[in-house]
Design a protein around this motif. Structure first.
Motif, PDB file in Angstrom:
ATOM      1  N   PRO A  38       0.829  -1.210   0.000  1.00 18.85           N
ATOM      2  CA  PRO A  38       0.000   0.000   0.000  1.00 18.85           C
ATOM      3  C   PRO A  38       0.865   1.263   0.000  1.00 18.85           C
ATOM      4  O   PRO A  38       1.956   1.276   0.554  1.00 18.85           O
ATOM      5  CB  PRO A  38      -0.788  -0.115   1.307  1.00 18.85           C
ATOM      6  CG  PRO A  38       0.044  -0.995   2.185  1.00 18.85           C
ATOM      7  CD  PRO A  38       0.788  -1.935   1.257  1.00 18.85           C
ATOM      8  N   ALA A  39       0.354   2.295  -0.633  1.00 19.55           N
ATOM      9  CA  ALA A  39       1.074   3.568  -0.706  1.00 19.55           C
ATOM     10  C   ALA A  39       0.687   4.431   0.489  1.00 19.55           C
ATOM     11  O   ALA A  39      -0.493   4.559   0.815  1.00 19.55           O
ATOM     12  CB  ALA A  39       0.744   4.279  -1.995  1.00 19.55           C
ATOM     13  N   ALA A  40       1.684   5.022   1.124  1.00 19.66           N
ATOM     14  CA  ALA A  40       1.432   5.946   2.222  1.00 19.66           C
ATOM     15  C   ALA A  40       0.868   7.247   1.667  1.00 19.66           C
ATOM     16  O   ALA A  40      -0.042   7.843   2.239  1.00 19.66           O
ATOM     17  CB  ALA A  40       2.716   6.202   3.006  1.00 19.66           C
ATOM     18  N   ILE A  41       1.420   7.697   0.535  1.00 19.16           N
ATOM     19  CA  ILE A  41       0.994   8.925  -0.137  1.00 19.16           C
ATOM     20  C   ILE A  41       1.595   8.915  -1.535  1.00 19.16           C
ATOM     21  O   ILE A  41       2.565   8.197  -1.781  1.00 19.16           O
ATOM     22  CB  ILE A  41       1.435  10.186   0.653  1.00 19.16           C
ATOM     23  CG1 ILE A  41       0.697  11.421   0.183  1.00 19.16           C
ATOM     24  CG2 ILE A  41       2.941  10.368   0.574  1.00 19.16           C
ATOM     25  CD1 ILE A  41       0.848  12.612   1.115  1.00 19.16           C
ATOM     26  N   LYS A  42       1.044   9.696  -2.422  1.00 21.64           N
ATOM     27  CA  LYS A  42       1.595   9.814  -3.779  1.00 21.64           C
ATOM     28  C   LYS A  42       2.132  11.221  -3.965  1.00 21.64           C
ATOM     29  O   LYS A  42       1.445  12.193  -3.673  1.00 21.64           O
ATOM     30  CB  LYS A  42       0.521   9.508  -4.819  1.00 21.64           C
ATOM     31  CG  LYS A  42       0.098   8.058  -4.811  1.00 21.64           C
ATOM     32  CD  LYS A  42      -0.907   7.773  -5.894  1.00 21.64           C
ATOM     33  CE  LYS A  42      -1.275   6.301  -5.886  1.00 21.64           C
ATOM     34  NZ  LYS A  42      -2.241   5.975  -6.937  1.00 21.64           N
ATOM     35  N   LEU A  43       3.367  11.295  -4.452  1.00 24.61           N
ATOM     36  CA  LEU A  43       4.021  12.579  -4.684  1.00 24.61           C
ATOM     37  C   LEU A  43       4.130  12.820  -6.187  1.00 24.61           C
ATOM     38  O   LEU A  43       4.604  11.948  -6.919  1.00 24.61           O
ATOM     39  CB  LEU A  43       5.411  12.595  -4.051  1.00 24.61           C
ATOM     40  CG  LEU A  43       5.468  12.369  -2.538  1.00 24.61           C
ATOM     41  CD1 LEU A  43       6.915  12.329  -2.062  1.00 24.61           C
ATOM     42  CD2 LEU A  43       4.692  13.432  -1.801  1.00 24.61           C
ATOM     43  N   PRO A  44       3.701  14.002  -6.666  1.00 18.83           N
ATOM     44  CA  PRO A  44       3.781  14.289  -8.102  1.00 18.83           C
ATOM     45  C   PRO A  44       5.228  14.457  -8.560  1.00 18.83           C
ATOM     46  O   PRO A  44       6.053  15.020  -7.855  1.00 18.83           O
ATOM     47  CB  PRO A  44       2.994  15.589  -8.260  1.00 18.83           C
ATOM     48  CG  PRO A  44       2.954  16.196  -6.906  1.00 18.83           C
ATOM     49  CD  PRO A  44       3.085  15.090  -5.911  1.00 18.83           C
ATOM     50  N   LEU A  45       5.500  13.943  -9.760  1.00 19.54           N
ATOM     51  CA  LEU A  45       6.840  14.016 -10.337  1.00 19.54           C
ATOM     52  C   LEU A  45       6.864  14.975 -11.521  1.00 19.54           C
ATOM     53  O   LEU A  45       5.814  15.385 -12.018  1.00 19.54           O
ATOM     54  CB  LEU A  45       7.276  12.621 -10.805  1.00 19.54           C
ATOM     55  CG  LEU A  45       7.361  11.551  -9.720  1.00 19.54           C
ATOM     56  CD1 LEU A  45       7.631  10.187 -10.343  1.00 19.54           C
ATOM     57  CD2 LEU A  45       8.427  11.895  -8.700  1.00 19.54           C
ATOM     58  N   ASN A  46       8.064  15.289 -11.991  1.00 20.86           N
ATOM     59  CA  ASN A  46       8.211  16.247 -13.092  1.00 20.86           C
ATOM     60  C   ASN A  46       7.740  15.705 -14.436  1.00 20.86           C
ATOM     61  O   ASN A  46       7.563  16.465 -15.374  1.00 20.86           O
ATOM     62  CB  ASN A  46       9.647  16.753 -13.188  1.00 20.86           C
ATOM     63  CG  ASN A  46      10.622  15.671 -13.606  1.00 20.86           C
ATOM     64  OD1 ASN A  46      10.307  14.489 -13.631  1.00 20.86           O
ATOM     65  ND2 ASN A  46      11.838  16.080 -13.900  1.00 20.86           N
ATOM     66  N   ASP A  47       7.515  14.398 -14.541  1.00 20.43           N
ATOM     67  CA  ASP A  47       7.028  13.821 -15.797  1.00 20.43           C
ATOM     68  C   ASP A  47       5.505  13.639 -15.785  1.00 20.43           C
ATOM     69  O   ASP A  47       4.968  12.868 -16.570  1.00 20.43           O
ATOM     70  CB  ASP A  47       7.731  12.500 -16.099  1.00 20.43           C
ATOM     71  CG  ASP A  47       7.475  11.427 -15.042  1.00 20.43           C
ATOM     72  OD1 ASP A  47       6.766  11.703 -14.054  1.00 20.43           O
ATOM     73  OD2 ASP A  47       7.992  10.305 -15.210  1.00 20.43           O
ATOM     74  N   SER A  48       4.830  14.324 -14.885  1.00 17.20           N
ATOM     75  CA  SER A  48       3.366  14.301 -14.742  1.00 17.20           C
ATOM     76  C   SER A  48       2.823  12.973 -14.237  1.00 17.20           C
ATOM     77  O   SER A  48       1.623  12.735 -14.324  1.00 17.20           O
ATOM     78  CB  SER A  48       2.677  14.676 -16.054  1.00 17.20           C
ATOM     79  OG  SER A  48       3.060  15.983 -16.425  1.00 17.20           O
ATOM     80  N   THR A  49       3.691  12.110 -13.703  1.00 18.42           N
ATOM     81  CA  THR A  49       3.232  10.897 -13.044  1.00 18.42           C
ATOM     82  C   THR A  49       3.357  11.121 -11.547  1.00 18.42           C
ATOM     83  O   THR A  49       3.769  12.208 -11.110  1.00 18.42           O
ATOM     84  CB  THR A  49       4.063   9.664 -13.464  1.00 18.42           C
ATOM     85  OG1 THR A  49       5.418   9.866 -13.064  1.00 18.42           O
ATOM     86  CG2 THR A  49       3.987   9.446 -14.974  1.00 18.42           C
ATOM     87  N   GLU A  50       3.018  10.107 -10.775  1.00 16.37           N
ATOM     88  CA  GLU A  50       3.146  10.220  -9.323  1.00 16.37           C
ATOM     89  C   GLU A  50       3.987   9.072  -8.794  1.00 16.37           C
ATOM     90  O   GLU A  50       3.946   7.963  -9.332  1.00 16.37           O
ATOM     91  CB  GLU A  50       1.772  10.211  -8.660  1.00 16.37           C
ATOM     92  CG  GLU A  50       0.987  11.471  -8.917  1.00 16.37           C
ATOM     93  CD  GLU A  50      -0.298  11.534  -8.108  1.00 16.37           C
ATOM     94  OE1 GLU A  50      -0.961  10.487  -7.962  1.00 16.37           O
ATOM     95  OE2 GLU A  50      -0.619  12.626  -7.622  1.00 16.37           O
ATOM     96  N   TYR A  51       4.732   9.356  -7.739  1.00 13.51           N
ATOM     97  CA  TYR A  51       5.510   8.330  -7.053  1.00 13.51           C
ATOM     98  C   TYR A  51       4.726   7.902  -5.831  1.00 13.51           C
ATOM     99  O   TYR A  51       4.448   8.724  -4.949  1.00 13.51           O
ATOM    100  CB  TYR A  51       6.886   8.869  -6.652  1.00 13.51           C
ATOM    101  CG  TYR A  51       7.687   7.893  -5.823  1.00 13.51           C
ATOM    102  CD1 TYR A  51       8.257   6.762  -6.403  1.00 13.51           C
ATOM    103  CD2 TYR A  51       7.857   8.091  -4.461  1.00 13.51           C
ATOM    104  CE1 TYR A  51       8.979   5.865  -5.655  1.00 13.51           C
ATOM    105  CE2 TYR A  51       8.589   7.199  -3.693  1.00 13.51           C
ATOM    106  CZ  TYR A  51       9.146   6.082  -4.298  1.00 13.51           C
ATOM    107  OH  TYR A  51       9.854   5.184  -3.542  1.00 13.51           O
ATOM    108  N   ALA A  52       4.346   6.632  -5.783  1.00 11.50           N
ATOM    109  CA  ALA A  52       3.628   6.100  -4.636  1.00 11.50           C
ATOM    110  C   ALA A  52       4.654   5.719  -3.576  1.00 11.50           C
ATOM    111  O   ALA A  52       5.402   4.761  -3.735  1.00 11.50           O
ATOM    112  CB  ALA A  52       2.803   4.891  -5.043  1.00 11.50           C
TER     113      ALA A  52
END
Length: 151
Positions: A38-52
């Motif tokens: 499970p992801a604690a939170i998702k952080l937006p990245l510079n390529d418009s995706t998110e890092y879970a």
């Protein structure tokens, strides 16, 4: 049908093939564990995706930085990244961003009592019932300086 008779391969098909290969410098990972974690939170990245951010990573950071409310700081990081889209991090640099942020927060050395999120305070009306507190004098002092004698 011969090879010449087949339609040319579309760009999207070739991109899918290319995107499945790891990029240079990327950390090897087991995809099956990433999907299950499970992801604690998702952080937006510079390529418009998110890092879970995996929950296990957040838990490990909480152990490494005991004076920091890691979940609160991860939420603050998300807010900062949303508000500063030109300063978003790459997929390979996001963990360094997280650890640097948490280390800086740890070094601030705030006592645990000050880290409690959003402690409730009394409202003006609740304070108005206290005879030792003169709200009008306080507001005059705040608005007009220490003299408070405006008007």
């Amino acid at each position: 049908m011969t090879h010449r008779d087949q339609p040319p391969e579309s760009e999207s098909e070739s991109e899918e093939t290319l995107s499945s290969t790891p990029k240079a410098g990327a950390e090897p990972c087991d995809v099956s564990t990433l999907a299950a974690e499970p992801a604690a939170i998702k952080l937006p990245l510079n390529d418009s995706t998110e890092y879970a951010v995996p929950q296990s990573f957040a838990d490990e950071m909480a152990q490494l930085y005991p004076a920091v409310d890691v979940m609160q700081q991860l939420a603050a990081m998300r807010g900062w990244l949303l508000g500063n889209p030109t300063k978003r991090k790459t997929r390979t640099g996001i963990k360094r961003f997280i650890t640097s942020w948490l280390a800086r927060e740890q070094d601030r050395g705030r006592p645990t009592a000050q880290r409690q999120p959003y402690a409730q305070t009394q409202s003006k009306t609740a304070l108005a019932g206290d005879a030792s507190y003169d709200i009008e004098a306080f507001e005059r002092m705040t608005l007009y300086g220490t003299g408070g004698g405006h008007g």
